[in-house]
Design an enzyme around this catalytic site. Structure first.
Site, PDB file in Angstrom:
ATOM      1  N   GLU A  17      66.152  -4.790 -20.033  1.00  0.00           N
ATOM      2  CA  GLU A  17      66.684  -3.432 -20.161  1.00  0.00           C
ATOM      3  C   GLU A  17      67.906  -3.451 -21.070  1.00  0.00           C
ATOM      4  O   GLU A  17      68.475  -4.519 -21.334  1.00  0.00           O
ATOM      5  CB  GLU A  17      67.057  -2.879 -18.784  1.00  0.00           C
ATOM      6  CG  GLU A  17      65.870  -2.730 -17.858  1.00  0.00           C
ATOM      7  CD  GLU A  17      66.215  -2.099 -16.510  1.00  0.00           C
ATOM      8  OE1 GLU A  17      65.299  -1.929 -15.698  1.00  0.00           O
ATOM      9  OE2 GLU A  17      67.412  -1.772 -16.285  1.00  0.00           O
TER      10      GLU A  17
ATOM     11  N   SER B  77      57.643  -5.991 -26.783  1.00  0.00           N
ATOM     12  CA  SER B  77      56.633  -6.350 -27.779  1.00  0.00           C
ATOM     13  C   SER B  77      55.369  -5.534 -27.558  1.00  0.00           C
ATOM     14  O   SER B  77      54.830  -5.504 -26.449  1.00  0.00           O
ATOM     15  CB  SER B  77      56.311  -7.838 -27.694  1.00  0.00           C
ATOM     16  OG  SER B  77      57.408  -8.605 -28.105  1.00  0.00           O
TER      17      SER B  77
ATOM     18  N   PHE C  97      63.362  -3.876 -26.165  1.00  0.00           N
ATOM     19  CA  PHE C  97      62.776  -4.998 -26.898  1.00  0.00           C
ATOM     20  C   PHE C  97      61.364  -5.326 -26.418  1.00  0.00           C
ATOM     21  O   PHE C  97      61.005  -6.502 -26.266  1.00  0.00           O
ATOM     22  CB  PHE C  97      63.662  -6.250 -26.784  1.00  0.00           C
ATOM     23  CG  PHE C  97      65.099  -6.031 -27.129  1.00  0.00           C
ATOM     24  CD1 PHE C  97      65.474  -5.545 -28.364  1.00  0.00           C
ATOM     25  CD2 PHE C  97      66.092  -6.316 -26.204  1.00  0.00           C
ATOM     26  CE1 PHE C  97      66.805  -5.348 -28.686  1.00  0.00           C
ATOM     27  CE2 PHE C  97      67.430  -6.115 -26.516  1.00  0.00           C
ATOM     28  CZ  PHE C  97      67.790  -5.628 -27.755  1.00  0.00           C
TER      29      PHE C  97
ATOM     30  N   GLU D 273      62.116 -14.801 -23.704  1.00  0.00           N
ATOM     31  CA  GLU D 273      61.571 -15.540 -22.550  1.00  0.00           C
ATOM     32  C   GLU D 273      62.679 -16.302 -21.822  1.00  0.00           C
ATOM     33  O   GLU D 273      62.444 -17.357 -21.225  1.00  0.00           O
ATOM     34  CB  GLU D 273      60.467 -16.520 -22.980  1.00  0.00           C
ATOM     35  CG  GLU D 273      59.355 -15.902 -23.823  1.00  0.00           C
ATOM     36  CD  GLU D 273      58.432 -14.990 -23.035  1.00  0.00           C
ATOM     37  OE1 GLU D 273      58.907 -14.331 -22.094  1.00  0.00           O
ATOM     38  OE2 GLU D 273      57.247 -14.922 -23.366  1.00  0.00           O
TER      39      GLU D 273
ATOM     40  N   TYR E 164      54.791  -6.701 -21.625  1.00  0.00           N
ATOM     41  CA  TYR E 164      55.591  -7.173 -20.489  1.00  0.00           C
ATOM     42  C   TYR E 164      56.950  -6.492 -20.549  1.00  0.00           C
ATOM     43  O   TYR E 164      57.646  -6.582 -21.569  1.00  0.00           O
ATOM     44  CB  TYR E 164      55.742  -8.694 -20.599  1.00  0.00           C
ATOM     45  CG  TYR E 164      56.581  -9.353 -19.543  1.00  0.00           C
ATOM     46  CD1 TYR E 164      56.086  -9.560 -18.261  1.00  0.00           C
ATOM     47  CD2 TYR E 164      57.861  -9.818 -19.830  1.00  0.00           C
ATOM     48  CE1 TYR E 164      56.843 -10.197 -17.294  1.00  0.00           C
ATOM     49  CE2 TYR E 164      58.634 -10.466 -18.881  1.00  0.00           C
ATOM     50  CZ  TYR E 164      58.119 -10.649 -17.610  1.00  0.00           C
ATOM     51  OH  TYR E 164      58.880 -11.293 -16.658  1.00  0.00           O
TER      52      TYR E 164
ATOM     53  N   GLY F 144      70.873  -2.839 -20.479  1.00  0.00           N
ATOM     54  CA  GLY F 144      72.045  -3.413 -19.821  1.00  0.00           C
ATOM     55  C   GLY F 144      71.762  -4.663 -19.028  1.00  0.00           C
ATOM     56  O   GLY F 144      72.661  -5.200 -18.363  1.00  0.00           O
TER      57      GLY F 144
END
Length: 419
Positions: free
Chosen positions: A165, A196, A194, A401, A161, A167
């Protein structure tokens, strides 16, 4: 029942899976002697208890014995996850006509809680994979569903997913990755952070900007690994979640067919948020599993560890701490399951309840695990003891999340908007 076909195999496999070696039980006291007051089977139907048992046993047999190795060697356990998919855990709330199990959000929470007692990091990735498969199943057209979902449900292919970003983290609507329409393709430029599974997975559900500023300018694309212009950053070194790789996902004039867009242009942010509502329940459920395991580990430690001539279980201060841990575990579980039911029923309070569940459960379950480590004393800080890994693995649940600060914003806005 057609919706239960994949998990029909699950219940049938119970007798084979349940032959758990004594060494596994010794290493995983979370599967032994569950006190009735914290029994996670309370309130479940017989059918839910059946697949909860299968998930617990899969966690004990296939995950827990390898949890430390996966963490220390940073192994992405592909074959173990494919075994989980054979039990119906690759597309738990995906529709059966494309290979999913067709279960409810509550069923899903029950499964992820049980699996997390064996390895939080691996289960958390499986939860993200499930979220991606559900997004394609729910918002994709017939061709997209048929193309992507069967391989995702079997975990022949894995999904990631891509929203955050460098920024734009909490302010997801400010994302800058662009997608310019040229003929029958979108040309993507930008990067995601980041992610996964990044680099090791096959399918990327990506939020991109096809229009102006704000959420209405965002669309959702499915990008396949191997697409020219798609590349990945270095593998990040993390405190926890080490059984799943994390990398930046980079787009440089990456041409993606228009046929890979989910929904219409401008619907991407809504799709992303609907995915995250379920993702918040999923990650809260993973925290429940860790906390449940740690309460059991703490209980076992108090019963056998002696100080000042008697076991720690006779120390009233530690008795009270254990009672508080158990109470917070059950309260968290009840809230998560209520939120899961609200989301399944599409109730108007679902978004707020999902945020409450994520906020409360990830905060309180981290505190439970951290207290369990404290109860272990110096032993809790050793990597030979599972409690420290549970602490490291669920710390990030308060961040991803949607950070828990953002959860507070969502809840308070809902309260202040009511008449």
């Amino acid at each position: 029942m057609a919706a239960m076909a994949p998990l029909g195999r699950v219940v049938g496999l119970c007798s084979r899976i349940c032959r758990t070696p004594r060494s596994v039980f010794n290493r995983n006291p979370q599967r032994r002697g569950i006190a009735s007051c914290i029994d996670p089977a309370h309130g479940l139907t017989d059918e839910q208890k059946d697949f909860q048992k299968v998930a617990f046993d899969f966690a004990a047999n296939e995950m827990a014995p390898r949890m430390a190795e996966w963490d220390q060697k940073e192994v992405f356990p592909v074959e173990t996850m494919r075994k989980a998919a054979q039990l119906g855990f690759g597309g738990i709330y995906v529709q059966p006509d494309v290979g999913g199990s067709g279960l409810s959000r509550l069923d899903t929470s029950v499964i992820f809680e049980a699996l997390s007692t064996g390895c939080v990091s691996t289960t958390a990735y499986i939860s993200i994979h499930n979220m991606c498969a559900w997004m394609i199943d729910t918002f994709g057209n017939a061709k997209q569903r048929e193309r992507f979902c069967p391989d995702l449900c079997s975990m022949e292919k894995f999904a990631s997913y891509c929203l955050t970003e460098p920024g734009s983290g909490s302010d997801a609507a400010s994302l800058l990755t662009s997608a310019q329409l040229k003929g029958d393709h979108y040309i993507l430029n930008g990067s995601k952070a980041f992610i996964s599974g990044g680099g090791d997975t096959d399918v990327y559900v990506v939020m991109v900007r096809t229009g102006g500023k704000g959420p209405k300018g965002i669309s959702c694309m499915v990008v396949e690994k191997g697409t020219p212009g798609l590349s990945f950053g270095k593998k990040e070194k993390k405190v926890g979640w080490n059984s799943q790789p994390t990398r930046a996902v980079i787009f440089e004039d990456c041409a993606v067919p228009v046929s890979h867009r989910l929904g219409e242009e401008g619907q991407g942010f809504s799709i992303a948020m609907k995915g995250l509502n379920g993702g918040r329940i999923n990650i809260a459920s993973c925290s429940l599993g860790a906390a449940h395991a740690c309460v059991q580990l703490a209980k076992e430690h108090l019963l056998v560890r002696k100080q000042f001539g008697e076991t720690l279980s006779n120390n009233q201060f530690l008795q009270f701490k254990l009672a508080e841990m158990a109470t917070k575990l059950v309260a968290s579980r009840l809230l998560v399951r209520e939120a899961a039911k609200a989301l399944q029923e599409e109730r108007p309070d679902a978004v707020s309840l999902c945020s409450m569940a994520k906020l409360f459960a990830t905060d309180e379950c981290f505190n439970i695990c951290n207290q369990a480590l404290q109860m272990h004393g110096g032993y809790g800080y050793l990597k030979d003891y599972a409690v420290q890994q549970f602490v490291r693995d669920i710390r990030v649940h308060q961040i991803l999340e949607g950070t828990n600060e953002v959860m507070r914003m969502i809840i308070s806005r809902n309260l202040l908007m009511e008449p």
